[in-house]
Design a protein around this motif. Structure first.
Motif, PDB file in Angstrom:
ATOM      1  N   ARG A  75       0.865  -1.181   0.000  1.00 57.64           N
ATOM      2  CA  ARG A  75       0.000   0.000   0.000  1.00 57.64           C
ATOM      3  C   ARG A  75       0.900   1.229   0.000  1.00 57.64           C
ATOM      4  O   ARG A  75       1.761   1.378   0.865  1.00 57.64           O
ATOM      5  CB  ARG A  75      -0.856  -0.022   1.257  1.00 57.64           C
ATOM      6  N   TYR A  76       0.708   2.098  -0.999  1.00 55.36           N
ATOM      7  CA  TYR A  76       1.576   3.266  -1.077  1.00 55.36           C
ATOM      8  C   TYR A  76       0.899   4.428  -1.789  1.00 55.36           C
ATOM      9  O   TYR A  76      -0.076   4.260  -2.516  1.00 55.36           O
ATOM     10  CB  TYR A  76       2.899   2.922  -1.765  1.00 55.36           C
ATOM     11  N   ALA A  77       1.452   5.606  -1.535  1.00 53.02           N
ATOM     12  CA  ALA A  77       1.040   6.816  -2.251  1.00 53.02           C
ATOM     13  C   ALA A  77       2.168   7.179  -3.184  1.00 53.02           C
ATOM     14  O   ALA A  77       3.345   6.985  -2.870  1.00 53.02           O
ATOM     15  CB  ALA A  77       0.806   7.959  -1.268  1.00 53.02           C
ATOM     16  N   HIS A  78       1.803   7.686  -4.352  1.00 51.49           N
ATOM     17  CA  HIS A  78       2.842   8.196  -5.243  1.00 51.49           C
ATOM     18  C   HIS A  78       2.375   9.496  -5.845  1.00 51.49           C
ATOM     19  O   HIS A  78       1.180   9.787  -5.909  1.00 51.49           O
ATOM     20  CB  HIS A  78       3.242   7.177  -6.319  1.00 51.49           C
ATOM     21  N   GLY A  79       3.327  10.300  -6.235  1.00 50.58           N
ATOM     22  CA  GLY A  79       3.003  11.582  -6.834  1.00 50.58           C
ATOM     23  C   GLY A  79       4.250  12.274  -7.337  1.00 50.58           C
ATOM     24  O   GLY A  79       5.369  11.830  -7.106  1.00 50.58           O
ATOM     25  N   SER A  80       4.022  13.359  -8.042  1.00 51.48           N
ATOM     26  CA  SER A  80       5.104  14.201  -8.551  1.00 51.48           C
ATOM     27  C   SER A  80       4.950  15.580  -7.940  1.00 51.48           C
ATOM     28  O   SER A  80       3.831  16.080  -7.791  1.00 51.48           O
ATOM     29  CB  SER A  80       5.024  14.310 -10.077  1.00 51.48           C
ATOM     30  N   PHE A  81       6.064  16.195  -7.623  1.00 52.69           N
ATOM     31  CA  PHE A  81       6.080  17.493  -6.961  1.00 52.69           C
ATOM     32  C   PHE A  81       7.104  18.398  -7.642  1.00 52.69           C
ATOM     33  O   PHE A  81       8.177  17.937  -8.005  1.00 52.69           O
ATOM     34  CB  PHE A  81       6.449  17.327  -5.477  1.00 52.69           C
ATOM     35  N   THR A  82       6.757  19.661  -7.802  1.00 50.82           N
ATOM     36  CA  THR A  82       7.716  20.650  -8.304  1.00 50.82           C
ATOM     37  C   THR A  82       7.687  21.852  -7.376  1.00 50.82           C
ATOM     38  O   THR A  82       6.661  22.159  -6.761  1.00 50.82           O
ATOM     39  CB  THR A  82       7.389  21.109  -9.742  1.00 50.82           C
ATOM     40  N   TRP A  83       8.820  22.514  -7.264  1.00 53.13           N
ATOM     41  CA  TRP A  83       8.904  23.750  -6.509  1.00 53.13           C
ATOM     42  C   TRP A  83      10.175  24.472  -6.881  1.00 53.13           C
ATOM     43  O   TRP A  83      11.070  23.900  -7.489  1.00 53.13           O
ATOM     44  CB  TRP A  83       8.805  23.524  -5.013  1.00 53.13           C
ATOM     45  N   VAL A  84      10.228  25.728  -6.522  1.00 57.66           N
ATOM     46  CA  VAL A  84      11.439  26.523  -6.698  1.00 57.66           C
ATOM     47  C   VAL A  84      12.126  26.577  -5.337  1.00 57.66           C
ATOM     48  O   VAL A  84      11.512  26.990  -4.348  1.00 57.66           O
ATOM     49  CB  VAL A  84      11.113  27.937  -7.216  1.00 57.66           C
TER      50      VAL A  84
END
Length: 134
Positions: A75-84
């Motif tokens: 069981r897991y969460a996944h995602g993509s993140f961007t930031w400066v």
């Protein structure tokens, strides 16, 4: 990790870090517990995961593809993140937070937004071979 990657020993935050140029792999085996943070991997990733503190603090950031995945007992969460970041660099992170026996294991790959494809590819390789042990 493949040849040519620089490995650093486990640090005080429980992270193992590997880098090659401006791409970095961060592995955190079982540091945080669901009992102290959240039983939801997506909530943990969004609100509690220390590795994403810079994302949450940034004045410019995005999160995409956040999803809960359940495959058998995994069981897991996944995602993509961007930031400066504080040096003005636009970063891209592909992240997975696996919940195994009440503890979170993290697999992150971080790199420049301009190298998104390489970050995605490396994350897929690392995540598919990562073995979370309780």
């Amino acid at each position: 990790m493949p040849a040519g990657w620089e490995a650093r020993p486990r640090n005080a935050q429980g992270q193992f870090r590997y880098s090659q140029g401006d791409i970095e792999v961060v592995l955190v085996p079982g540091r945080d517990t669901a009992a102290r943070t959240s039983a939801s991997p997506v909530t943990y990733q969004r609100e509690h995961e220390p590795e994403l503190a810079s994302f949450r603090a940034s004045t410019w950031s995005t999160a995409t593809g956040l999803a809960l995945v359940e495959v058998g007992s995994r069981r897991y969460a996944h995602g993509s993140f961007t930031w400066v970041d504080d040096r003005g660099r636009e970063l891209f992170v592909r992240n997975a937070a696996l919940l195994v026996d009440g503890r979170y294991h993290l697999v992150l790959v971080i790199g420049p937004e301009s190298r998104r494809e390489e970050v995605e590819k490396r994350h897929a390789q690392v995540f598919s071979t990562y073995r979370a042990t309780p």
